[in-house]
Structures are given as C-alpha cells and as structure tokens.
Write a protein that holds these residues in place. Structure first.
Motif: not given
Lengths: 235, 246
Positions: A177, A180-181, A183-184, A187, A217
């Motif tokens: 879960l 993936p969240v 990821a920003p 980066i 974010f």
C-alpha cells in the motif's frame, strides 16, 4: 450548583501530547537507535556491495539514501502501530474521545521526527562511505529536503499504517500500500538531494523546485490524512 | 435451498451478453480482417484494438469504483450494494490494466524493440495496477462487511488522489512516450477512417463487456456475502445450542 467545567483540550494540544508520547516510547525503547538505524546503514553498505563502483555510488548516492529511508520507514511505521495495537491502545485512545485528527497529526509529526533523525544518519553514511561532495549551500538544500520529505512521509506512513494496523498480514500489506504512494517523494527528494550533493553535475539551485514538490505533497497528504484517518481506524 | 444454484444473470444481462458477443465477433472481423495494415507498423497496429479499449475500460472501472465509494461514504443509507459494485469494478479494472500492460509490452517489443521503457505513461500505469492490487488486498482483510466497505471506500478515494500525483511526478521525472494521438487534436497524426471506426468499435465492445462483467460480479459478491453471513449465523446458532446443552 457545582461549578465544575470540563475543558476540551485544543486539537494542537492533544496532538502535541500524542507526539510526545510516541517520542517518549521511542526514547525508552531505543528501537530506532539500536535496530532501525543500524538496519538502514546495512542497506547502504549492501548497496555498495551490489554496485561495486565508487563513481556509480557517488552518482546514485541520493537515490540510495532515499530508498534506504523508504525501507526503514516501513519498519518504523509497523513498529509504531504494533505498539498501539498490541494492548488495544489505539482503541483506548478512541474510547477516551481523542480527536482522530489530533491523533493523526501527533503520530505523523512523531514519525516525521524519527525519520528525520534516521536521515541524518543516512546522509552522514553517504558522506563518509560514498564520498559525496557536500558544501554549505548544498547542505541547506539537503536539510530542507529532509525536513519536507520526512513531514510528507510521516503523514503517509501514519495514514496507511493506521489502515493496516490490526489487520492480519499487515507486515506484507503495508509495503504494497505504502510504496506506490511514496513514489513522488522518492522522485522529488532524490532530485533535490542530487542537487545538494552536486551528483551528476546538478546545480544546487536545481534542488529548490523539487523541494516545492515535496511541500505540495506534504500539504495535500496532511489535509487529506486528517480527514481520512478517522474512518480508517474507526473499527 | 441445498442442491440448487442461484444464477447471477437476469433477462437484461443475458441480452447485454448476447449483444456484447455479437459486437465482439464484429470487432474480431474488423480488427483482424477488414481494417487495413499500418504503413509503418504493418499488422502490428491491430494490437491497438485491444490495447486502447483495455486501458479505457480500466479507467472507467476505477472511476466507477471511486464514484460508488464516494456515494457509499456520503449516503445516509449506506447500502452494501455500493461497496460490492466498487469491489467488482476494481477487480475487473485490475484485469483490464493487466491486459493493457501485456498487450502494450508486446506491441512495444514489436515497434520500439523493447518490452518496457521507463516513460511516464507506462510507469504510471504500472503504479495504477499495483495500487488497485493493494485495494483488493485491503478488501480481503476480513472483519465485518461494514468495516470492509468503509476501509475500501476511503482507500478508493485516496487512490483517486494518489494516481494524479504519481502521474504528475513521473511525467516531470521522464517522458518519452508519444502523446495521445486520437484525443489530442494538436498532433498531426491521423488514423485511417476504418481504423478509427474499428478502434471506437473496440471501445464500445469492451465497455459493454465491462458492464456485463460488473453486473454479474457484484451479484456473485452479494451471494458470497450471503454465504459468509449464513455461515456466521450457523456458528452462532451452534454455540447457542452448545450452551443450552450444558
């Protein structure tokens, strides 16, 4: 007539209490210091074994710092909520009428502080083991990046940690879960740290827009998390 | 009643199924025989008639999951039917993203010479796939139906927030993929009229297939819930009988 009056503490005051409680639990148990920090350093050493090239290590050091942060975060989040759910402490807090927004905010900031401490160790490890260049202007970018990224990660970690808390097989569910969240953040933080480290010829000034992404974010997940956390843990 | 099966179809779904089947045959004929080869890609271009409709259906499915999740959370009468539609739609969405990724990889191998490139759209789609696998995992966590419904509805809405953020960050990270050619009027790439028609035929066919699958799947989920609930009732009754015997 009795003149008793039960004042409801403000949201920030409750959040502060929760944060202090979480940090005190960590100070007493020293899990981050004795287990998670060495674990993250081991990850950094294993990356060096895998890549086996000083030039490549120096080039990819920012990414490795943040990957190690993400992996360590999984351990910290699981630990934070394991403590809460082991004796039904989370339920007790809910029954005591603690505002879930305060709970979310307090736990997020505590998690963010722990991750910041962990990142100081990781940046230092990169400096000494990977031989990265770190000047004063670069250090400022790295400092702001660590701060903003850890606030954002604190919010996300608490939100998804709360969702997986108490669930069977949460150890395997949480990475699925959470990763993936984030990821920003990976980066944005990697690019900003690249600028701070001058990796791959990146200028220090190039780091600031990426820090802006991290701020956006953090704000989004701070607001959304404070709304969504209640329904997620309300069992 | 033991020994009898409860069908998930109705007259309307059977009609929809027949029409979908007819459209599928039409699509196969047009996609493989009638439509022309591409000047550059040759017959490889026929992958488009599966690849594009698949990702279209996946987007529709995830949008439907989000909408019905929002309806469930906002409604005063929180019917579990909304939750089951959300679950059914997400399951089918994951299936179609997988089809889209597989056909895209094969198409990429034939046209770009590689199964995968780290561009924005492919990477975002991979994240989309993983995110909804996580959503389905959360649906399988156990607990009461209400707990499942609330948890997964919140997660579906979080996914709506997460996907654009991931996409945006990946876009600025790297972008090599060609822009959308049909939806983007700013590009000068033109599809042959019959190819365009076949593509839209594919989209219509796949959308009908999705509707048919969701209708059946949400009924199957309702039956599954009824079985679970019946099992629980039986267990409670057995315990009560045990207590009475003592």
């Amino acid at each position: 007539m009795s003149d008793t009056y039960t004042a409801t503490p403000s949201l920030l005051k409750v959040a502060r209490t929760i944060m202090i409680k979480d940090l005190r639990t960590e100070v007493n148990s020293r899990v981050i210091l004795n287990q998670v920090a060495p674990f993250s350093v081991v990850i950094m050493i294993l990356f060096a074994f895998a890549l086996d090239n000083d030039g490549i290590l120096q080039r990819v050091a920012p990414g490795l710092v943040w990957l190690a942060t993400m992996f360590s975060m999984l351990v910290v989040v699981q630990r934070t909520f394991a403590v809460e759910t082991a004796d039904g402490a989370l339920d007790a807090l809910r029954v005591a009428g603690v505002d879930t927004r305060a709970l979310f905010l307090g736990k997020s900031v505590a998690l963010g502080v722990q991750l910041c401490a962990l990142d100081v160790v990781l940046v230092a490890t990169a400096f000494f083991l990977y031989n990265v260049q770190l000047e004063l202007s670069g250090l400022l970018v790295v400092f702001v990046t660590v701060l903003l990224a850890c606030i954002g990660l604190g919010f996300i970690g608490t939100l998804y940690g709360g969702l997986a808390a108490g669930a069977r097989g949460r150890e395997t569910l949480l990475p699925l879960l959470l990763l993936p969240v984030v990821a920003p953040v990976l980066i944005g933080a990697t690019r900003a740290t690249e600028a701070g480290f001058n990796s791959g010829g990146a200028e220090v000034s190039e780091g600031w827009p990426w820090s802006g992404l991290l701020l956006i974010f953090a704000v989004i997940f701070g607001v959304v998390g404070s709304v969504a956390f209640g329904p997620l843990i309300d069992e | 009643m033991p020994g009898t099966s409860t069908p998930t179809g109705t007259r309307a779904t059977r009609m929809l199924g027949v029409v979908t089947l007819a459209f599928t045959v039409w699509l196969v004929v047009f996609g493989l025989v009638v439509s022309a080869e591409d000047v550059v890609q040759g017959s490889t271009v026929r992958m488009m008639y599966v690849h594009v409709p698949s990702i279209w259906v996946a987007y529709v499915a995830f949008a439907l999951t989000a909408v019905v999740s929002a309806v469930y959370l906002s409604g005063k009468n929180r019917s579990l039917a909304w939750d089951r539609v959300a679950g059914a739609s997400a399951e089918i969405g994951v299936l179609f993203v997988a089809i889209s990724l597989i056909t895209g990889s094969l198409w990429g191998r034939l046209t770009w010479g590689t199964y995968w490139v780290w561009d924005a759209r492919l990477t975002s789609t991979a994240f989309l796939f993983i995110t909804y696998i996580g959503y389905l995992a959360v649906r399988g966590l156990g607990g009461s139906f209400r707990q499942r419904a609330r948890r997964s509805a919140v997660l579906a809405l979080l996914a709506v927030l997460e996907i654009p953020l991931v996409h945006f960050s990946v876009v600025i990270w790297r972008s090599l993929h060609q822009e959308s050619t049909v939806a983007n009027s700013g590009t000068d790439v033109e599809l042959d009229g019959l190819m365009l028609f076949t593509l839209f035929l594919g989209i219509v066919t796949f959308t009908m297939l999705f509707a048919w699958m969701v209708l059946h799947r949400q009924r199957a989920l309702a039956l599954q819930d009824a079985v679970d609930s019946h099992g629980l009732d039986l267990a409670i009754k057995q315990r009560q009988q045990e207590a009475e015997v003592r």
